[in-house]
Motif scaffolding. Structure first.
Motif, PDB file in Angstrom:
ATOM      1  N   ARG A 180     -21.325 -93.190  -4.025  1.00  0.00           N
ATOM      2  CA  ARG A 180     -21.973 -94.496  -4.186  1.00  0.00           C
ATOM      3  C   ARG A 180     -20.934 -95.602  -4.060  1.00  0.00           C
ATOM      4  O   ARG A 180     -19.777 -95.392  -4.427  1.00  0.00           O
ATOM      5  N   GLU A 210     -28.840 -81.509 -10.135  1.00  0.00           N
ATOM      6  CA  GLU A 210     -30.239 -81.920 -10.269  1.00  0.00           C
ATOM      7  C   GLU A 210     -31.123 -80.679 -10.230  1.00  0.00           C
ATOM      8  O   GLU A 210     -30.799 -79.689  -9.586  1.00  0.00           O
ATOM      9  N   GLN A 231     -23.004 -84.314  -9.281  1.00  0.00           N
ATOM     10  CA  GLN A 231     -24.291 -84.253  -9.967  1.00  0.00           C
ATOM     11  C   GLN A 231     -24.791 -82.827  -9.999  1.00  0.00           C
ATOM     12  O   GLN A 231     -24.382 -81.981  -9.199  1.00  0.00           O
TER      13      GLN A 231
HETATM   14  N1  PHE Z   1     -31.661 -88.720  -8.383  1.00  0.00           N
HETATM   15  C1  PHE Z   1     -31.547 -89.540  -9.564  1.00  0.00           C
HETATM   16  C2  PHE Z   1     -30.172 -90.230  -9.559  1.00  0.00           C
HETATM   17  O1  PHE Z   1     -29.309 -89.787  -8.876  1.00  0.00           O
HETATM   18  C3  PHE Z   1     -31.634 -88.743 -10.826  1.00  0.00           C
HETATM   19  C4  PHE Z   1     -32.993 -88.185 -11.024  1.00  0.00           C
HETATM   20  C5  PHE Z   1     -33.323 -86.950 -10.517  1.00  0.00           C
HETATM   21  C6  PHE Z   1     -33.980 -88.906 -11.672  1.00  0.00           C
HETATM   22  C7  PHE Z   1     -34.575 -86.431 -10.660  1.00  0.00           C
HETATM   23  C8  PHE Z   1     -35.244 -88.415 -11.839  1.00  0.00           C
HETATM   24  C9  PHE Z   1     -35.514 -87.152 -11.348  1.00  0.00           C
HETATM   25  O2  PHE Z   1     -29.970 -91.195 -10.219  1.00  0.00           O
END
Ligand code: PHE
Length: 340
Positions: free
Chosen positions: A196, A212, A210
């Motif tokens: 980012r 997820e 991350q």
């Molecule tokens: N993808 C989001 C982020 O990077 C995080 C997220 C994942 C939020 C799944 C809700 C559900 O900020």
């Protein structure tokens, strides 16, 4: 000739007593006894000796030869011993000296936390899936209900390679890829590096990690989401830690929630780390937006799902009480050695 022989014998004996090493000894031996040596030259002169003197001369020659040979041999043994002694002394190893110790390596705190996370989630039946870090805008944004020019893109402003290719801002595009290619039930976690356009500071880095998760099946409810995240929190930080869901917004989930965990530093009493609140925000989550399911080709009448995502650095910082995220990237051994 007799004189010559006596001469050689006494000279060689004198030289031998002065010689210091086997190299010089060999030179002397060649000079005397070799093919072109002095003694050998005298032997050649035997032909000129009158026949009646020959036996006596022959005997003397043999005696001198024996003396020369044994004197040379003696010197060889003596010098050999001396040289061996010197060599042993030089090669001696002091086994009482301390050895050079090798530094034992250790896992990076990020690897430790990631391993634990994968353990926790695979233990709950999740499959681990990875995807590309250089990603199509289509998977990173559009399929997740973030069309071009949607203002929610600002929260994840990223590095564009061109209009359609970006460095992924989250690992959600891996989930989009799976949703478009597989049929439910789907139960996956996606760990990986994300990018980012953030300035570096104690809690931000333009490159971070991350993990997820995504579950899609029939009858998946927000209760499943809560149960999964509670289990995760207990396993990672201990049974005393609970979750708190706060309403939030993500384009790809509806409803959405930020999830806080009890501050493990003060057990929820309130401290500097949680800014006195007793809670620490660690992840985003929600029920997968039916629009996202439909865009990915999944029947939203039949299936529901939940998703969640969190930064691994943040989890590591919280677990080990690390004051600045940059320690995780600097490879300073004084820092890394603390995780043995
Ligand atoms: N993808 C989001 C982020 O990077 C995080 C997220 C994942 C939020 C799944 C809700 C559900 O900020």
């Amino acid at each position: 000739m007799r004189e010559q022989l006596e001469n050689i014998l006494s000279r060689v004996q004198a030289e031998l007593s002065a010689i210091q090493d086997t190299g010089a000894l060999e030179q002397l031996r060649v000079k005397v006894m070799g093919k072109k040596g002095e003694f050998t030259a005298i032997l050649r002169g035997m032909g000129q000796i009158p026949a009646d003197q020959r036996p006596a001369m022959g005997q003397m020659v043999n005696e001198v030869r024996n003396k020369l040979e044994s004197a040379i041999e003696e010197a060889r043994i003596r010098l050999g011993l001396i040289e061996k002694e010197a060599r042993l002394k030089q090669e001696a190893i002091d086994v009482t000296l301390p050895g050079t110790s090798r530094c034992r390596g250790s896992l990076h705190p990020m690897s430790i936390v990631l391993d634990d996370l994968l353990d926790i989630f695979t233990g709950m039946g999740f499959e681990v899936v990875e995807g590309p870090e250089v990603e199509y805008d289509h998977y990173n944004f559009e399929l997740l209900n973030l069309p071009k020019h949607h203002p929610a893109r600002d929260a994840q402003d990223t590095f564009y390679i061109d209009d359609n290719i970006v460095l992924r801002t989250h690992t959600s595009p891996v989930q989009a890829r799976i949703m478009t290619t597989r049929k439910p039930p789907i139960r996956i976690v996606c760990p990986g590096r994300v990018y980012r356009a953030d300035e570096v500071d104690a809690t931000h880095s333009p490159v971070f990690h991350q993990i997820e998760g995504l579950v899609i099946d029939e009858d998946i409810s927000i209760g499943d989401l809560k149960g999964t995240l509670d289990t995760f929190a207990h396993r990672l930080y201990g049974p005393g830690v609970t979750t708190r869901f706060r309403p939030s917004f993500f384009p790809f989930t509806e409803p959405s929630a930020e999830v806080d965990l009890t501050c493990a530093n003060c057990d929820g009493a309130g401290c500097k780390m949680c800014k006195g609140t007793g809670w620490i925000e660690v992840l985003g989550s929600g029920m997968v937006n039916p629009k996202v399911l439909e865009m990915c080709g999944i029947d939203s009448k039949k299936y529901t799902g939940f998703a969640f995502g969190m930064g691994i650095e943040r989890l590591a910082i919280l677990r080990y009480n690390i004051p600045d995220m940059r320690y995780l990237y600097e490879n300073d051994l004084r820092f890394l050695k603390q995780f043995r």
